[in-house]
Design an enzyme around this catalytic site. Sequence first.
Site, PDB file in Angstrom:
ATOM      1  CE1 TYR A   1       1.652  -6.974  18.811  1.00  0.00           C
ATOM      2  CE2 TYR A   1       1.917  -6.293  21.088  1.00  0.00           C
ATOM      3  CZ  TYR A   1       1.532  -6.021  19.797  1.00  0.00           C
ATOM      4  OH  TYR A   1       1.021  -4.774  19.500  1.00  0.00           O
TER       5      TYR A   1
ATOM      6  N   GLY B   1       8.757   7.084  15.132  1.00  0.00           N
ATOM      7  CA  GLY B   1       8.629   7.524  13.753  1.00  0.00           C
ATOM      8  C   GLY B   1       9.867   7.177  12.957  1.00  0.00           C
ATOM      9  N   GLY B   2      10.084   7.879  11.869  1.00  0.00           N
ATOM     10  CA  GLY B   2      11.255   7.619  11.042  1.00  0.00           C
ATOM     11  C   GLY B   2      10.868   7.516   9.586  1.00  0.00           C
TER      12      GLY B   2
ATOM     13  CG  PHE C   1       6.650   3.379  14.064  1.00  0.00           C
ATOM     14  CD1 PHE C   1       7.844   2.820  14.481  1.00  0.00           C
ATOM     15  CD2 PHE C   1       6.626   4.022  12.842  1.00  0.00           C
ATOM     16  CE1 PHE C   1       8.980   2.896  13.699  1.00  0.00           C
ATOM     17  CE2 PHE C   1       7.750   4.104  12.049  1.00  0.00           C
ATOM     18  CZ  PHE C   1       8.938   3.537  12.480  1.00  0.00           C
ATOM     19  N   PRO C   2       6.063   5.110  18.156  1.00  0.00           N
ATOM     20  CG  PRO C   2       6.616   4.951  20.421  1.00  0.00           C
ATOM     21  CD  PRO C   2       6.180   4.126  19.248  1.00  0.00           C
TER      22      PRO C   2
END
Length: 286
Positions: free
Chosen positions: A65, A214-215, A211-212
């Site tokens: 990161y 979502g989408g 990615f808790p």
Amino acid sequence: MKTLSEFKSTFLLGGDLEINRMGYGAMRIAGPQLFGMPENPQNSIDVLQRAVELGVNFIDTADQYGPFYSEQLIAEALHPYRENIIIGTKGGLVRFGPWADINNDASPQHLQDALDGSLRRLKLEKIDLYQLHRIDPKVPAQISFEFLANAQHQGKIRHIGLSEVSIEEIKHAQQFFKVVSVQNRYSVLDRKWEEVLEYCKSEGIAFIPWFPIGGGMTPMTEKLQQLADHKEVSMHQLALSWLLHHADNILLIPGTSNVAHLEENLKATEIVLDESDLQILDSLTA
């Protein structure tokens, strides 16, 4: 009525580290596309310090990161660390530009360099949770696992976790060390790894969704938004709250580089979901 108060607010990682289940993911405190130093590093420092002020004691990061800048900023913001602060980082990837330009490297030499670099940047003698960022298809998994087991034996790592793995891969790793965490993509709208979550629950392994929120699935997103509007909360808060209700071994690490957004995410712990709410949310799966 089923409320969060009936669930555990903490999780005992590896049998000796008590973690507040709402943590913080430090991926987004790096620059654009997770590359370079952020334009205003003080914003990142403010977010990290505010998270700890609000009770967060688990911070998740990785050497890639930035690369490296997330770990550096964590140390700048929080070192010397409070006694109960738990830092988790990851190694096993390498990049030379934006996030899309990334490759696996879980060879012992790279993992050695990655681990030593993380220890140096985080100003730690031992990392509480070190996770293999990816199993490298170019390197036999056994070789990567043996390196991690040896590093743990040397005292550089307290506990070991994995990321983006199947049940079979977890079982393989368990032949070399105790797996205490698994970090796979998962959310109320994306439950590809449901069986892995259930296996982890049965084994006492923490499950850390990335990615808790979502989408990307419009009809289900619309239903999620409708329920969020009804409960007068944001869709993101509702998605996080569902995860806390869904399984007691889930640890959340929503990330942000904004203090106001951080505070909004943490308020997800205050949302009450009754049986009808949970039925609606449980049905939102592909």
